[in-house]
Design a protein around this motif. Structure first.
Motif, short mmCIF file in Angstrom:
data_model
loop_
_atom_site.label_atom_id
_atom_site.label_comp_id
_atom_site.label_asym_id
_atom_site.label_seq_id
_atom_site.Cartn_x
_atom_site.Cartn_y
_atom_site.Cartn_z
N THR A 354 0.83 -1.21 0.00
CA THR A 354 0.00 0.00 0.00
C THR A 354 0.87 1.25 0.00
O THR A 354 0.65 2.18 -0.79
N ARG A 355 1.86 1.28 0.89
CA ARG A 355 2.75 2.45 0.93
C ARG A 355 3.59 2.54 -0.34
O ARG A 355 3.87 3.63 -0.83
N ALA A 356 3.99 1.38 -0.88
CA ALA A 356 4.75 1.38 -2.13
C ALA A 356 3.94 2.02 -3.25
O ALA A 356 4.46 2.84 -4.03
N ALA A 357 2.67 1.65 -3.35
CA ALA A 357 1.81 2.23 -4.39
C ALA A 357 1.69 3.74 -4.23
O ALA A 357 1.70 4.49 -5.22
N ALA A 376 7.31 2.57 -12.96
CA ALA A 376 6.38 2.88 -11.88
C ALA A 376 4.96 2.44 -12.25
O ALA A 376 4.24 1.86 -11.42
N ARG A 377 4.56 2.69 -13.49
CA ARG A 377 3.22 2.27 -13.93
C ARG A 377 3.10 0.74 -13.93
O ARG A 377 2.06 0.19 -13.54
N ARG A 378 4.15 0.06 -14.38
CA ARG A 378 4.11 -1.40 -14.40
C ARG A 378 3.97 -1.96 -12.98
O ARG A 378 3.20 -2.89 -12.74
N ARG A 379 4.70 -1.38 -12.05
CA ARG A 379 4.62 -1.86 -10.67
C ARG A 379 3.24 -1.59 -10.07
O ARG A 379 2.71 -2.41 -9.31
N LEU A 380 2.66 -0.46 -10.41
CA LEU A 380 1.31 -0.17 -9.92
C LEU A 380 0.30 -1.17 -10.47
O LEU A 380 -0.61 -1.62 -9.76
N ALA A 385 -3.13 -5.89 -9.46
CA ALA A 385 -3.50 -7.26 -9.79
C ALA A 385 -3.45 -8.18 -8.57
O ALA A 385 -4.16 -9.19 -8.51
N ARG A 386 -2.66 -7.85 -7.58
CA ARG A 386 -2.56 -8.67 -6.36
C ARG A 386 -3.77 -8.52 -5.46
O ARG A 386 -4.04 -9.38 -4.63
N ARG A 387 -4.46 -7.41 -5.59
CA ARG A 387 -5.57 -7.14 -4.68
C ARG A 387 -6.80 -7.96 -5.06
O ARG A 387 -6.97 -8.34 -6.15
#
Length: 387
Positions: A354-357, A376-380, A385-387
């Motif tokens: 959450t903090r990473a996002a 950054a967009r790819r990681r978001l 997708a994990r949620r």
């Protein structure tokens, strides 16, 4: 109350009459049968079966195995280790974690890892730096895993060594016994005894870009790419990384450039940091006083201090240095890059998606066309997708 024998006698006499004719003999037999027959049993009441069945079902429900298992007891030198604890091996000796059922993990000297899960069904370690050898004992229903960056090494009954460099994004896996599955974004690779696999995080290039943004022009920021290979251990030769060139602090346009500390040890930690020897560099900086350095270092040196803390897995010191960089040099491009790196710290070291996002979003708001925007967009997207 009339005795049954007397009743039988009277009934027989009445039916016999003057002689035992055929009809009378039949009446006699019927009377004897009627009078000697025991009382018909009453049908037992069955209403009590319903609450009895309900009680049995309730007992079975309460006696079922708990879905949330109690954590395993993990020890280091006979001292219990809590889930979530960061474990760092000393400079010159290994750190051994003992698990129930003969499982064991050995952190090589200067290696660091976090105990993520320790449950009867799953044991997971997040390798932050260095080499970790895991001896996974066969326990029915238990899975073991070592994560490093975007990679996961999964096993159930095997001995394996995983070596991770957060600085280069390179993972090396060597199987000593049994077999393991190594998974990344490209898929899963199975390794058997005697095989070795080397993988590089594609996103490691983003760190190179981040370092490039922090370096003055005409400075070579990155090593050559390392190919992916799976081969027997006997034929494997680990690649060497070319030494990093010297690095200088970049002055800010329109602002006074902070100077380095003039104490005798200041050049020592900087030289060590610039040469990539981050553990002693960070120790030297700590002896000078990190709070003081956060207030006095130039932007480039703050960035270097944060880099060494990240490489050694010290999330707290890395975060403090990057926050000081953003606070004191908000107009410097490295302050925007620091937002992305704070996201990496939250994701890789703090395990806080959450903090990473939040930090990745902040980087995109400050640098929508920056060199790290695509990453950054790819990681978001991956976090969503994990949620």
């Amino acid at each position: 109350m009339t005795d049954p024998v007397q009743r039988l006698t009277r009934e027989v006499a009445r039916n016999l009459g003057d002689g035992p004719g055929a009809v009378r003999r039949e009446r006699q037999r019927a009377a004897v049968a009627r009078l000697t027959r025991g009382p018909r049993p009453r049908a037992p009441a069955t209403w009590w079966l319903v609450p009895l069945a309900a009680a049995v079902l309730l007992a079975m429900f309460l006696a079922r195995p708990a879905t949330v298992s109690a954590p395993l007891t993990v020890t280091v030198a006979q001292q219990a280790v809590m889930v979530g604890a960061w474990l760092a091996a000393p400079e010159r000796e290994a750190l051994v974690l003992d698990f129930p059922d003969d499982g064991r993990a050995e952190l090589a000297a200067r290696a660091g890892a976090r105990l993520v899960r320790a449950e009867p069904t799953r044991v997971e370690l997040a390798l932050g730096r260095g080499a970790l050898t895991l001896h996974a004992a066969p326990v029915p229903g238990r899975a073991w895993a070592v994560t490093a960056g975007p990679f996961t090494v999964a096993l159930t009954d095997a001995d394996v060594t995983a070596t991770w460099s957060a600085e280069t994004g390179v993972l090396r896996v060597e199987v000593h016994r049994g077999s393991v599955d190594v998974t990344d974004a490209a898929g899963t690779t199975q390794l058997r005894e005697g095989q070795r696999l080397e993988l590089r995080d594609p996103a490691a290039a983003s760190d190179v870009l981040a370092r490039r943004e922090s370096l003055p022009p005409d400075t070579d920021p990155s090593p050559a790419p390392i190919p992916v290979a799976a081969e027997p251990a006997a034929n494997h030769a680990a690649p060497t990384r070319p030494p990093s060139p010297p690095r200088a602090s970049a002055p800010l346009s329109g602002a006074a450039t902070p100077t380095r500390s003039t104490t005798a040890e200041s050049p020592t930690w900087l030289v060590l940091a610039e040469s990539g020897d981050c553990t002693p560099a960070l120790a030297g900086a700590a002896r000078l006083g990190l709070s003081q350095l956060h207030r006095t270092l130039a932007a480039g040196d703050l960035d270097l201090l944060a880099h060494c803390a990240r490489v050694t897995g010290d999330a707290t010191r890395a975060r403090e240095a990057l926050l000081a960089l953003r606070r004191r040099f908000s107009s410097d491009p490295r302050a925007r890059t620091a937002a992305f790196l704070l996201g990496r710290i939250a994701l890789d070291l703090d395990l806080d998606p959450t903090r990473a996002a939040d930090w990745f979003k902040r980087y995109l708001s400050e640098a929508p066309d920056g060199a790290l925007a695509a990453d950054a967009r790819r990681r978001l997207e991956e976090l969503d997708a994990r949620r």
